[in-house]
Design a protein around this motif. Structure first.
Motif, PDB file in Angstrom:
ATOM      1  N   UNK A  50       0.916  -1.195   0.089  1.00 21.34           N
ATOM      2  CA  UNK A  50       0.011  -0.057   0.179  1.00 21.34           C
ATOM      3  C   UNK A  50       0.881   1.259  -0.017  1.00 21.34           C
ATOM      4  N   UNK A  51       2.190   1.647   0.642  1.00 17.08           N
ATOM      5  CA  UNK A  51       2.964   2.286   0.882  1.00 17.08           C
ATOM      6  C   UNK A  51       3.655   2.565  -0.663  1.00 17.08           C
ATOM      7  N   UNK A  52       3.940   1.658  -0.903  1.00 16.80           N
ATOM      8  CA  UNK A  52       4.231   1.581  -2.849  1.00 16.80           C
ATOM      9  C   UNK A  52       3.853   1.769  -3.812  1.00 16.80           C
ATOM     10  N   UNK A  53       2.387   2.100  -3.223  1.00 11.89           N
ATOM     11  CA  UNK A  53       1.685   1.956  -4.479  1.00 11.89           C
ATOM     12  C   UNK A  53       0.970   3.595  -4.193  1.00 11.89           C
ATOM     13  N   UNK A  54       1.018   4.170  -3.167  1.00 15.67           N
ATOM     14  CA  UNK A  54       0.722   5.181  -2.786  1.00 15.67           C
ATOM     15  C   UNK A  54       1.772   6.388  -3.126  1.00 15.67           C
TER      16      UNK A  54
ATOM     17  N   UNK B 291      -4.088  10.770  -8.225  1.00 17.28           N
ATOM     18  CA  UNK B 291      -3.906  10.785  -6.712  1.00 17.28           C
ATOM     19  C   UNK B 291      -4.801   9.646  -6.390  1.00 17.28           C
ATOM     20  N   UNK B 292      -5.370   8.968  -7.714  1.00 14.29           N
ATOM     21  CA  UNK B 292      -6.671   8.236  -7.032  1.00 14.29           C
ATOM     22  C   UNK B 292      -5.520   6.323  -6.868  1.00 14.29           C
ATOM     23  N   UNK B 293      -4.242   6.641  -7.687  1.00 15.31           N
ATOM     24  CA  UNK B 293      -3.425   5.520  -6.268  1.00 15.31           C
ATOM     25  C   UNK B 293      -2.963   6.135  -5.305  1.00 15.31           C
TER      26      UNK B 293
END
Length: 127
Positions: free
Chosen positions: A18-22, A45-47
């Motif tokens: 989740x951190x990597x995706x953000x 921003x969606x990511x």
């Protein structure tokens, strides 16, 4: 009711992803905005939003005492399922024994409502 608890390690790795995706979302947004892509920066921003939600869910499940379950296997006396506490109606109690044929909460075999014991595993059915 029995439920399978997702392991703490997969939950922790889900938080890391989740951190990597953000971070990818931030990179995408800045790259698109700096190149003049305009509206396409919103995808970043969606990511970021999805990444933050996944990180919170993963870390919360990894470090909490009562983890959320994905399937039915662990007995409620061992570790209660927060989903059942939140979404089950208090009036029903045994929602799997409600109408006609149903399923054994221990082995998953189909049983008739009037059965007192499961015809597959032999355990007493809750009423």
């Amino acid at each position: 009711m029995k439920s399978i608890k997702m392991g703490r390690e997969p939950s922790f790795m889900g938080g890391i992803m989740g951190i990597v995706a953000a971070l990818f979302g931030l990179f995408w947004t800045f790259a698109v905005i700096s190149s003049g892509g305009g509206v396409f920066g919103l995808f970043g921003l969606i990511f970021v939003g999805i990444g933050i939600l996944n990180a919170v869910r993963g870390f919360r499940n990894a470090f909490s005492k009562n983890r959320r379950s994905e399937f039915d296997i662990v007995d409620e006396t061992e570790e209660p399922d927060p989903w059942n506490e939140r979404f089950s109606s208090p009036a029903s109690g045994n929602e799997y024994m409600s109408v006609g044929n149903s399923f054994c909460p221990y082995c998953g075999n189909e049983v008739k409502k009037e059965f007192e014991f499961c015809n597959n595993c032999g355990r007493k059915l809750p009423r």
